[in-house]
Design a protein around this motif. Structure first.
Motif, PDB file in Angstrom:
ATOM      1  N   THR A 538       0.830  -1.202   0.000  1.00  0.00           N
ATOM      2  CA  THR A 538       0.000   0.000   0.000  1.00  0.00           C
ATOM      3  C   THR A 538       0.869   1.258   0.000  1.00  0.00           C
ATOM      4  OG1 THR A 538      -1.710  -1.210   1.198  1.00  0.00           O
ATOM      5  CG2 THR A 538      -1.875   1.185   1.193  1.00  0.00           C
ATOM      6  N   ARG A 539       2.009   1.216   0.675  1.00  0.00           N
ATOM      7  CA  ARG A 539       2.905   2.372   0.628  1.00  0.00           C
ATOM      8  C   ARG A 539       3.429   2.611  -0.788  1.00  0.00           C
ATOM      9  NH1 ARG A 539       7.165   1.321   5.245  1.00  0.00           N
ATOM     10  NH2 ARG A 539       6.277  -0.771   5.235  1.00  0.00           N
ATOM     11  N   GLY A 540       3.615   1.513  -1.531  1.00  0.00           N
ATOM     12  CA  GLY A 540       3.987   1.681  -2.927  1.00  0.00           C
ATOM     13  C   GLY A 540       2.906   2.395  -3.716  1.00  0.00           C
ATOM     14  N   LEU A 541       1.639   2.049  -3.457  1.00  0.00           N
ATOM     15  CA  LEU A 541       0.535   2.741  -4.127  1.00  0.00           C
ATOM     16  C   LEU A 541       0.470   4.205  -3.703  1.00  0.00           C
ATOM     17  CD1 LEU A 541      -2.246  -0.008  -3.854  1.00  0.00           C
ATOM     18  CD2 LEU A 541      -0.933   0.607  -5.870  1.00  0.00           C
ATOM     19  N   LEU A 542       0.711   4.453  -2.417  1.00  0.00           N
ATOM     20  CA  LEU A 542       0.699   5.838  -1.943  1.00  0.00           C
ATOM     21  C   LEU A 542       1.814   6.656  -2.603  1.00  0.00           C
ATOM     22  CD1 LEU A 542      -0.012   5.218   1.849  1.00  0.00           C
ATOM     23  CD2 LEU A 542      -1.529   6.380   0.245  1.00  0.00           C
ATOM     24  N   MET A 543       2.969   6.064  -2.773  1.00  0.00           N
ATOM     25  CA  MET A 543       4.057   6.774  -3.442  1.00  0.00           C
ATOM     26  C   MET A 543       3.701   7.072  -4.897  1.00  0.00           C
ATOM     27  SD  MET A 543       7.329   4.781  -1.761  1.00  0.00           S
ATOM     28  CE  MET A 543       8.551   5.754  -2.629  1.00  0.00           C
ATOM     29  N   ASN A 544       2.981   6.136  -5.548  1.00  0.00           N
ATOM     30  CA  ASN A 544       2.493   6.420  -6.899  1.00  0.00           C
ATOM     31  C   ASN A 544       1.599   7.662  -6.899  1.00  0.00           C
ATOM     32  OD1 ASN A 544       3.773   4.145  -7.818  1.00  0.00           O
ATOM     33  ND2 ASN A 544       1.931   2.886  -7.888  1.00  0.00           N
ATOM     34  N   ALA A 545       0.700   7.694  -5.896  1.00  0.00           N
ATOM     35  CA  ALA A 545      -0.213   8.834  -5.812  1.00  0.00           C
ATOM     36  C   ALA A 545       0.549  10.128  -5.542  1.00  0.00           C
ATOM     37  CB  ALA A 545      -1.249   8.582  -4.716  1.00  0.00           C
ATOM     38  N   PHE A 546       1.574  10.060  -4.704  1.00  0.00           N
ATOM     39  CA  PHE A 546       2.310  11.279  -4.361  1.00  0.00           C
ATOM     40  C   PHE A 546       3.024  11.874  -5.582  1.00  0.00           C
ATOM     41  CE2 PHE A 546       2.819   9.406   0.164  1.00  0.00           C
ATOM     42  CZ  PHE A 546       1.521   9.795   0.461  1.00  0.00           C
ATOM     43  N   ILE A 547       3.648  11.030  -6.389  1.00  0.00           N
ATOM     44  CA  ILE A 547       4.340  11.578  -7.558  1.00  0.00           C
ATOM     45  C   ILE A 547       3.345  12.200  -8.527  1.00  0.00           C
ATOM     46  CG2 ILE A 547       4.358   9.364  -8.776  1.00  0.00           C
ATOM     47  CD1 ILE A 547       7.067  12.089  -8.886  1.00  0.00           C
ATOM     48  N   LYS A 548       2.159  11.589  -8.632  1.00  0.00           N
ATOM     49  CA  LYS A 548       1.157  12.141  -9.546  1.00  0.00           C
ATOM     50  C   LYS A 548       0.559  13.434  -8.993  1.00  0.00           C
ATOM     51  CE  LYS A 548      -0.045   7.923 -11.984  1.00  0.00           C
ATOM     52  NZ  LYS A 548      -1.111   7.105 -12.557  1.00  0.00           N
ATOM     53  N   LEU A 549       0.336  13.477  -7.679  1.00  0.00           N
ATOM     54  CA  LEU A 549      -0.165  14.714  -7.078  1.00  0.00           C
ATOM     55  C   LEU A 549       0.852  15.846  -7.240  1.00  0.00           C
ATOM     56  CD1 LEU A 549      -1.787  13.344  -3.770  1.00  0.00           C
ATOM     57  CD2 LEU A 549      -2.986  14.331  -5.722  1.00  0.00           C
ATOM     58  N   TYR A 550       2.110  15.513  -7.060  1.00  0.00           N
ATOM     59  CA  TYR A 550       3.150  16.538  -7.203  1.00  0.00           C
ATOM     60  C   TYR A 550       3.212  17.072  -8.634  1.00  0.00           C
ATOM     61  CZ  TYR A 550       7.813  18.441  -7.919  1.00  0.00           C
ATOM     62  OH  TYR A 550       8.867  19.237  -8.290  1.00  0.00           O
ATOM     63  N   LEU A 551       3.102  16.187  -9.608  1.00  0.00           N
ATOM     64  CA  LEU A 551       3.191  16.622 -11.000  1.00  0.00           C
ATOM     65  C   LEU A 551       1.983  17.451 -11.431  1.00  0.00           C
ATOM     66  CD1 LEU A 551       4.658  13.416 -12.699  1.00  0.00           C
ATOM     67  CD2 LEU A 551       5.849  15.508 -12.017  1.00  0.00           C
ATOM     68  N   GLN A 552       0.906  17.427 -10.650  1.00  0.00           N
ATOM     69  CA  GLN A 552      -0.239  18.293 -10.946  1.00  0.00           C
ATOM     70  C   GLN A 552       0.099  19.760 -10.673  1.00  0.00           C
ATOM     71  OE1 GLN A 552      -3.715  16.981  -8.819  1.00  0.00           O
ATOM     72  NE2 GLN A 552      -3.438  14.825  -9.428  1.00  0.00           N
ATOM     73  N   ASP A 553       0.950  19.982  -9.677  1.00  0.00           N
ATOM     74  CA  ASP A 553       1.288  21.373  -9.319  1.00  0.00           C
ATOM     75  C   ASP A 553       2.741  21.430  -8.831  1.00  0.00           C
ATOM     76  OD1 ASP A 553       1.220  24.025  -8.740  1.00  0.00           O
ATOM     77  OD2 ASP A 553      -0.148  23.863  -7.020  1.00  0.00           O
ATOM     78  N   PRO A 554       3.713  21.301  -9.737  1.00  0.00           N
ATOM     79  CA  PRO A 554       5.128  21.308  -9.314  1.00  0.00           C
ATOM     80  C   PRO A 554       5.575  22.631  -8.719  1.00  0.00           C
ATOM     81  CG  PRO A 554       4.850  20.487 -11.573  1.00  0.00           C
ATOM     82  CD  PRO A 554       3.560  21.096 -11.176  1.00  0.00           C
ATOM     83  N   SER A 555       4.790  23.674  -8.946  1.00  0.00           N
ATOM     84  CA  SER A 555       5.193  24.989  -8.436  1.00  0.00           C
ATOM     85  C   SER A 555       4.898  25.173  -6.952  1.00  0.00           C
ATOM     86  CB  SER A 555       4.481  26.082  -9.239  1.00  0.00           C
ATOM     87  OG  SER A 555       3.069  25.964  -9.096  1.00  0.00           O
ATOM     88  N   ASP A 556       4.132  24.291  -6.373  1.00  0.00           N
ATOM     89  CA  ASP A 556       3.791  24.395  -4.952  1.00  0.00           C
ATOM     90  C   ASP A 556       5.027  23.994  -4.139  1.00  0.00           C
ATOM     91  OD1 ASP A 556       2.869  24.030  -2.321  1.00  0.00           O
ATOM     92  OD2 ASP A 556       0.851  23.549  -3.019  1.00  0.00           O
ATOM     93  N   ALA A 557       5.648  24.941  -3.497  1.00  0.00           N
ATOM     94  CA  ALA A 557       6.903  24.685  -2.786  1.00  0.00           C
ATOM     95  C   ALA A 557       6.696  23.731  -1.614  1.00  0.00           C
ATOM     96  CB  ALA A 557       7.497  26.006  -2.309  1.00  0.00           C
ATOM     97  N   ALA A 558       5.603  23.929  -0.868  1.00  0.00           N
ATOM     98  CA  ALA A 558       5.356  23.060   0.293  1.00  0.00           C
ATOM     99  C   ALA A 558       5.136  21.620  -0.148  1.00  0.00           C
ATOM    100  CB  ALA A 558       4.143  23.567   1.079  1.00  0.00           C
ATOM    101  N   LEU A 559       4.366  21.454  -1.234  1.00  0.00           N
ATOM    102  CA  LEU A 559       4.127  20.102  -1.741  1.00  0.00           C
ATOM    103  C   LEU A 559       5.420  19.490  -2.257  1.00  0.00           C
ATOM    104  CD1 LEU A 559       2.202  17.803  -2.541  1.00  0.00           C
ATOM    105  CD2 LEU A 559       1.737  19.039  -4.673  1.00  0.00           C
ATOM    106  N   ARG A 560       6.223  20.294  -2.972  1.00  0.00           N
ATOM    107  CA  ARG A 560       7.484  19.784  -3.502  1.00  0.00           C
ATOM    108  C   ARG A 560       8.415  19.339  -2.389  1.00  0.00           C
ATOM    109  NH1 ARG A 560       8.526  23.794  -6.340  1.00  0.00           N
ATOM    110  NH2 ARG A 560       9.870  24.967  -4.916  1.00  0.00           N
ATOM    111  N   GLU A 561       8.491  20.133  -1.354  1.00  0.00           N
ATOM    112  CA  GLU A 561       9.371  19.790  -0.242  1.00  0.00           C
ATOM    113  C   GLU A 561       8.904  18.510   0.461  1.00  0.00           C
ATOM    114  OE1 GLU A 561      12.519  19.936   2.339  1.00  0.00           O
ATOM    115  OE2 GLU A 561      12.164  21.112   0.504  1.00  0.00           O
ATOM    116  N   SER A 562       7.593  18.396   0.672  1.00  0.00           N
ATOM    117  CA  SER A 562       7.064  17.211   1.361  1.00  0.00           C
ATOM    118  C   SER A 562       7.284  15.950   0.546  1.00  0.00           C
ATOM    119  CB  SER A 562       5.567  17.404   1.640  1.00  0.00           C
ATOM    120  OG  SER A 562       5.339  18.521   2.463  1.00  0.00           O
ATOM    121  N   VAL A 563       7.009  16.037  -0.749  1.00  0.00           N
ATOM    122  CA  VAL A 563       7.133  14.859  -1.603  1.00  0.00           C
ATOM    123  C   VAL A 563       8.589  14.429  -1.711  1.00  0.00           C
ATOM    124  CG1 VAL A 563       6.883  14.038  -3.973  1.00  0.00           C
ATOM    125  CG2 VAL A 563       5.013  15.292  -2.885  1.00  0.00           C
ATOM    126  N   LYS A 564       9.489  15.381  -1.951  1.00  0.00           N
ATOM    127  CA  LYS A 564      10.896  15.021  -2.104  1.00  0.00           C
ATOM    128  C   LYS A 564      11.474  14.469  -0.811  1.00  0.00           C
ATOM    129  CE  LYS A 564      12.199  18.043  -5.942  1.00  0.00           C
ATOM    130  NZ  LYS A 564      13.139  19.085  -6.415  1.00  0.00           N
TER     131      LYS A 564
END
Length: 715
Positions: A538-564
């Motif tokens: 399930t963590r693998g699926l969550l990581m899939n979701a995180f990369i896709k959520l990040y690519l929706q709005d790469p300009s969001d600094a808080a999201l970028r920092e959290s995902v990376k």
């Protein structure tokens, strides 16, 4: 019984055994006696009949104590041909207890049994018939069936002998191989007709039991003339029950019910025959069945013994009505009687009524009447008996249609929270099938299945949530609504892994449709709350979701920092798969434009195919699972599960591996898909990547290039 009271040696031995203070002392006394008997039987020519009987009785008593008896069998068989009744009695009893049907010593007794059957001595005949009916096998059937048939057709034999002969013949028939006929319909039907003309109710019961056993084994062909005799006997008993006749002896009245076991057997035997051809017989049968089905449970629940007798008659009568082509009024009366039986206090009766109704759901002309009893069946679902609850669930599943589905699925979802653990998994599966098959709208389907995932917890199998993702993927009208509802459920605190996996797949793909309402950062937070408590898959699926959520709005600094940060931390995970994901996703996150254009692609639609849930249920039924009954079925899909599929998109799908919209599922359209045939894949969730190898290599190359650039900059 032989007068063992006068056998002093037997009495003394029994008393010695009873006086033993411990098991060891008892064993010594028994071993001593066995040694003595073995010595005596070594030269049994000098033994008198009294001594043989005494020693055989001792062996029987020792056998009853639990000790093995490996001798004395021949001496017991030798007592059978002796002319005295007390010798025969001991011999037959000992052989019946110590020997089985395949024992070679029984061959020694066959001639003696034949002599007794043809002796015209009623006592000897009964002893022989009782013995053959107890331990008789194939060899005895070949040798003794003609003698037994002669007793059945002998007009001078009393009913006492004939009823034993009938039951003995039934055992011979059952012990004969299926391809071998012991009796032939053209001649044996005449014998049965004569037996069914008798007035003795005990003999009629034995004859009916014999007839039922024969037609169950060989079919009713050739035995049609017995139908009219059965009807006359049944009418006689029913008229007595109504007070119109008085020819039933008191010993055959069971709580004032005339021979209920005979009535039940006749009604069951009549189920093997078609509707009578004669008009008077059809009227007679109809009148009898009307009387049988009019008996309401409230009329006889005060006495459980009488109630059980009448319940058995009522259920067999109802089954006969529903099997034959009676008028709709009588069939409706039978359904009403079954519905009344559902209110009976005895769990066995309720179970039989539910089982009968379940078998009738395949008849379209009866199904509408059964559906009208949904409330009664639902009440049985909440009863105290587990087997009744399972059978009620099977019936509700089988009787459900588009008109009942919305209310029924809602009731089953409410019941899911309080039902017994033993049926939760099956209940969840059937709710998912009904929701998919009879969904009136896409919104209703999404609400129902998300509620199931939220309430079902660990009892919701992977096939259910995977199938849900597939259906949402293939129905554009569902996607926005499903993403919005997933967010609402997550905000309510739903935390079970099956729902988290569903949320990861749906928000990863369709969170972009609601980002105006729920920003990607908020979606990330709702999913990230469950990261630590989820399994590696399930963590693998969550990581899939995180990369896709990040690519929706790469300009969001808080999201970028959290995902990376999360991806960087995952590179040190204990699980090798998560390590690989962390490294590759971090590389993709550092080049979002290229990742979105080349690697992280939208999930394509799944070609329509048969529902995996239906096939899972079919497979359970085919395997003989008693809990899996009902009107639909399915089995695990052919193909691979998301973690084996070799792409981010396939991870959203199930081992179910097939998609239908609710309307298409109802229509039964099918197609096939193997996830490895899909294009636009990112990386494998397992070490074997199959069709995703090329894409995985590209992702790894991107990660290496990024790492090399970072090293050069640092230098």
């Amino acid at each position: 019984m032989s007068k063992t009271v006068f056998m002093r040696g037997l009495q003394n031995f029994i008393q010695d055994v009873r006086d033993s203070k411990n098991q060891e002392q008892e064993s010594k006394r028994v071993e001593k006696e066995l040694a003595k008997i073995r010595e005596k039987f070594g030269d049994d020519k000098g033994l008198s009949g009294y001594d043989k009987r005494k020693y055989v009785w001792k062996l029987l008593y020792i056998h009853m104590l639990g000790y093995d008896i490996d001798f004395g069998h021949k001496q017991a068989c030798d007592l059978i041909p002796r002319p005295k009744y007390k010798d025969k009695q001991v011999g037959y009893m000992a052989c019946a207890i110590l020997l089985n049907e395949n024992d070679e010593f029984l061959r020694l007794a066959i001639n003696g049994i034949h002599t007794d059957l043809t002796s015209r001595n009623e006592a000897f005949e009964c002893l022989a018939l009782n013995f053959v009916g107890t331990v008789g096998g194939k060899e005895m059937a070949e040798a003794l069936v003609p003698d037994i048939l002669k007793l059945l057709t002998n007009g001078s034999c009393r009913p006492l002998v004939k009823k034993r002969a009938a039951l003995c013949l039934l055992r011979m028939i059952r012990k004969t191989p299926a391809g071998q006929e012991v009796v032939h319909a053209d001649t044996f039907c005449l014998v049965l007709n004569e037996l069914l003309e008798e007035r003795n109710l005990g003999l009629l019961l034995s004859a009916t039991t014999l007839l039922l056993g024969v037609i169950q084994r060989n079919g009713p062909a050739g035995y049609e003339p017995t139908q009219s005799r059965l009807l006359k006997v049944l009418e006689r008993l029913v008229t007595v029950e109504e007070g119109k006749g008085r020819d039933v002896p008191p010993e055959y009245l069971y709580y004032n019910v005339p021979v209920p076991w005979l009535q039940s057997k006749i009604l069951r035997a009549l189920q093997y025959f078609p509707m009578p051809e004669a008009a008077d017989e059809r009227v007679m049968l109809k009148d009898v069945l009307e009387v049988v089905t009019k008996t309401a449970p409230s009329d006889f629940i005060s006495n459980p013994n009488k109630a059980n007798a009448l319940y058995s008659i009522t259920i067999e009568g109802i089954q006969l009505i529903l099997l034959l082509d009676f008028e709709p009024e009588l069939r409706a009366q039978a359904i009403e009687a079954l519905a009344r039986l559902l209110e009976a206090p005895q769990a066995n009766v309720v179970y039989l009524a539910l089982e009968t109704l379940s078998r009738l759901t395949s008849a379209s002309d009866i199904l509408s009447a059964i559906r009208a009893k949904k409330g009664t069946v639902t009440a049985a679902l909440k009863g105290p008996d587990g087997s009744v609850r399972k059978k009620a669930l099977d019936l509700l599943f089988a009787m459900c249609d588009a008109s009942l589905a919305p209310d029924l699925v809602g009731e089953l979802l409410d019941y899911l929270a309080e039902c017994d653990y033993s049926i939760k998994e099956e209940l969840a599966l059937k709710i998912a099938i009904l929701a998919e098959k009879f969904a009136p709208t896409v919104q209703w389907y999404v609400d129902s299945v998300l509620s199931l995932l939220e309430r079902g917890g660990e009892f919701v199998g992977d096939d259910i949530w995977q199938r849900t993702v597939q259906l949402v993927t293939n129905n554009d009208a569902m996607q926005t609504y499903a993403a919005r509802q997933v967010v609402q459920v997550l905000k309510r605190g739903a935390a079970h892994e099956s729902f988290v996996a569903t949320a990861a797949c749906l928000l990863g793909e369709y969170g972009r449709l609601i980002k105006a309402e729920v920003p990607p950062l908020e979606q990330f937070g709702l999913l990230h709350d469950h990261m630590a408590t989820s399994s590696a898959r399930t963590r693998g699926l969550l990581m899939n979701a995180f990369i896709k959520l990040y690519l929706q709005d790469p300009s969001d600094a808080a999201l970028r920092e959290s995902v990376k940060t999360l991806f960087d931390k995952s590179r040190g995970a204990m699980d090798a798969e998560l390590q690989q994901r962390g490294a590759e996703y971090l590389a993709l996150a550092n080049a979002p434009g290229d990742a979105a254009a080349r690697y992280v692609l939208p999930m394509p639609k799944w070609p329509e195919r048969e529902s995996t849930l239906l096939r899972q249920l079919q497979q359970s039924v085919a395997a003989g699972d008693p809990a899996a009954g009902g009107g639909g079925g399915g089995g695990p899909a052919a193909g691979v599960s998301p973690e084996q599929s070799g792409d981010v998109h396939a991870e959203a799908a199930a081992a179910a591996a097939g998609v239908q919209s609710p309307a298409a599922a109802a229509a039964g359209s099918t197609a096939n898909l193997t996830p490895s045939d899909r294009s636009g894949e990112l990386i494998s969730m397992s070490s074997s990547r199959s069709a995703a190898d090329a894409v995985a290599v590209a992702a790894a190359a991107a990660a290496n290039a990024t790492a090399a650039a970072a090293a050069a900059a640092a230098a």
